[in-house]
Design an enzyme around this catalytic site. Structure first.
Site, PDB file in Angstrom:
ATOM      1  N   ASP A 193       0.903  -1.143   0.126  1.00 13.68           N
ATOM      2  CA  ASP A 193       0.122  -0.051   0.124  1.00 13.68           C
ATOM      3  C   ASP A 193       0.908   1.444   0.037  1.00 13.68           C
ATOM      4  O   ASP A 193       1.988   1.249  -0.095  1.00 13.68           O
ATOM      5  CB  ASP A 193      -0.887  -0.003   1.234  1.00 13.68           C
ATOM      6  N   TRP A 196      -2.372   3.511  -6.096  1.00 15.90           N
ATOM      7  CA  TRP A 196      -3.768   4.187  -6.277  1.00 15.90           C
ATOM      8  C   TRP A 196      -3.789   4.819  -7.795  1.00 15.90           C
ATOM      9  O   TRP A 196      -4.422   5.945  -7.956  1.00 15.90           O
ATOM     10  CB  TRP A 196      -4.397   5.048  -5.230  1.00 15.90           C
ATOM     11  N   ASP A 221      -9.711   3.748  -3.865  1.00 11.53           N
ATOM     12  CA  ASP A 221     -10.513   2.664  -3.270  1.00 11.53           C
ATOM     13  C   ASP A 221     -11.919   2.586  -4.219  1.00 11.53           C
ATOM     14  O   ASP A 221     -12.571   3.502  -4.072  1.00 11.53           O
ATOM     15  CB  ASP A 221     -10.855   2.499  -1.795  1.00 11.53           C
TER      16      ASP A 221
HETATM   17  C1  GLA Z   1      -5.785   1.483   1.179  1.00  6.91           C
HETATM   18  C2  GLA Z   1      -6.019   0.682   0.297  1.00  6.91           C
HETATM   19  C3  GLA Z   1      -7.026  -0.678   0.338  1.00  6.91           C
HETATM   20  C4  GLA Z   1      -6.987  -1.421   1.758  1.00  6.91           C
HETATM   21  C5  GLA Z   1      -6.580  -0.325   2.898  1.00  6.91           C
HETATM   22  C6  GLA Z   1      -6.299  -0.913   4.294  1.00  6.91           C
HETATM   23  O1  GLA Z   1      -6.930   2.245   1.337  1.00  6.91           O
HETATM   24  O2  GLA Z   1      -6.350   1.030  -1.212  1.00  6.91           O
HETATM   25  O3  GLA Z   1      -7.088  -1.726  -0.704  1.00  6.91           O
HETATM   26  O4  GLA Z   1      -5.705  -2.312   1.614  1.00  6.91           O
HETATM   27  O5  GLA Z   1      -5.755   0.530   2.504  1.00  6.91           O
HETATM   28  O6  GLA Z   1      -6.159  -0.028   5.165  1.00  6.91           O
END
Ligand code: GLA
Length: 392
Positions: free
Chosen positions: A149, A183, A204
């Site tokens: 992440d 992202w 997300d």
């Molecule tokens: C980010 C990621 C998600 C998930 C969360 C966990 O938002 O993009 O896919 O892994 O963190 O905290």
């Protein structure tokens, strides 16, 4: 002794090559599996993961091709006195190795989550400055998949940070699928393909159709960066988490048209018949997993309708009409409107020169050929999805 071992592994390689076998390439087709985040967030423990592993087998998901069982954020405890990361001692009292062993004993693979920053998004210890030690620990635990992440990274360079982890993974000698979760902020499609199997392209996903459409729109222009071994990742699935069945079907179909990793995000221990039917539609999965590995393209739009094509192995095409509106849409398909050559794959539809047979991938019915125009009704927030196969 060492010499004998080297000789044995050399001979093994020779025999495998002679038999035409090469070790499976990581991410040769988009990864398929399950991840804890979308449904369970931080409420995870070893019993849940055990039950998920069992459900992967008993529901038929494993047979349908889903193989990874991936822990997301919040499995962590503190690091030990030597800096090695440990799981939360209460929620994962038997340790991570026991879980990965259990997954392996069922013919599945096991994945884990970390973060390139000092802390994960949910505030657990991150890998910054511990990359080699963490990769080594995961390898010792028998991990097969690492999602990394991008929270709490302050000003570090994304490409550099992910390269370090990629190198750390390589140094362990254990093949581990590397899934970037940055992202899309630093355009990972431009640089991650050299060392990662997939990279998130957006923020997300949310459990609603607006989010599904928004993520779909953000894939524009990215298809040329994807291919066998390196995929765009529009995020994990929300199928089975509460959207109506038509929206779930459209979401799943479009992810397959995108050759996206299919990482389930629902509680697979308790699936409705409809959810199971979507997630285990082998014909639709085959579109995602097609060996050619070419992402689909939005060829045309008409009001709320979008017309998507994906070239498949053997001259076939997947064809999907998405209805973004809420009302059912009537449409007369005139295949001659869809004569084009895809610049990326160099494949031409050639509807003017050849005839395709048409198979509806959701109703499983054969629906004639491309010789004639065809009336279709596409329900609101839904798709009609076909596989077109050249007629001999
Ligand atoms: C980010 C990621 C998600 C998930 C969360 C966990 O938002 O993009 O896919 O892994 O963190 O905290």
């Amino acid at each position: 002794m060492k010499k004998i071992l080297v000789l044995v592994s050399f001979l093994c390689c020779l025999t495998m090559t002679a038999m035409g076998e090469t070790p499976e390439k990581l991410g040769a087709t988009p990864a398929m599996g399950w991840n804890s985040w979308n449904k369970f967030n931080c409420q995870i423990n070893q019993q849940l993961i055990h039950e998920i592993i069992d459900a992967m087998v008993s529901t038929g998901l494993k047979d349908a091709g889903y193989q990874y069982v991936n822990l997301d954020d919040a499995w962590h405890g503190p690091r030990d006195e030597n800096g090695f990361i440990q799981p939360d001692a209460k929620r994962f009292s038997s340790g991570i190795k026991a879980l990965s062993d259990y997954a392996h004993s069922k013919g599945l693979k096991f994945g884990i989550y970390t973060c390139a920053g000092s802390k994960t998004c949910a505030n657990y210890p991150g890998s910054l400055g511990h990359e080699y030690q963490d990769a080594l620990q995961y390898a010792r635990w028998g991990v097969d998949y690492i999602k990394e992440d991008w929270c709490n990274t302050e000003n570090i360079n994304a490409k550099g940070a992910y390269r370090v982890m990629a190198d750390a993974i390589q140094q362990t000698g254990r093949p581990m699928y590397f899934s970037l979760c940055e992202w899309g902020t630093n355009k990972p499609w431009l640089w991650a393909g050299k060392f990662a199997q997939s990279w998130r392209t957006t923020g997300d996903i949310q459990n609603n159709f607006k989010s599904v459409l928004s993520i779909l729109d953000q894939q524009q222009g990215l298809r040329k960066y994807a291919g066998p071994g390196h995929w765009n990742d529009p995020d994990m699935l929300e199928v089975g988490n509460g959207m109506p069945v038509n929206e779930d079907r459209a979401h799943f179909s479009m992810w397959c048209m995108l050759a996206a990793p299919l990482i389930l995000g629902n509680d697979i221990r308790h699936m409705s018949k409809e959810t199971a039917g979507i997630l285990m539609n082998k014909d639709v999965i085959a579109v995602d997993q097609d060996k050619l590995g070419v992402e689909g393209l939005r060829y045309a739009t008409d009001n709320d309708l979008e017309f998507w094509f994906k070239p498949l192995e053997g001259g076939d095409w997947a064809f999907c009409i998405l209805n973004r509106g809420t009302a059912p849409a009537k449409y007369v398909l005139n295949w001659q409107k869809f004569n084009f050559t895809d610049d990326l794959s160099k494949r031409a539809t050639n509807f003017d020169q050849m005839v395709y047979s048409i198979r509806n991938l959701w109703t499983k019915k054969n629906e004639g050929t491309s010789k004639r125009t065809k009336k279709v009704i596409i329900p609101g927030h839904d798709v009609v999805m076909y596989r077109l196969t050249p007629k001999k």
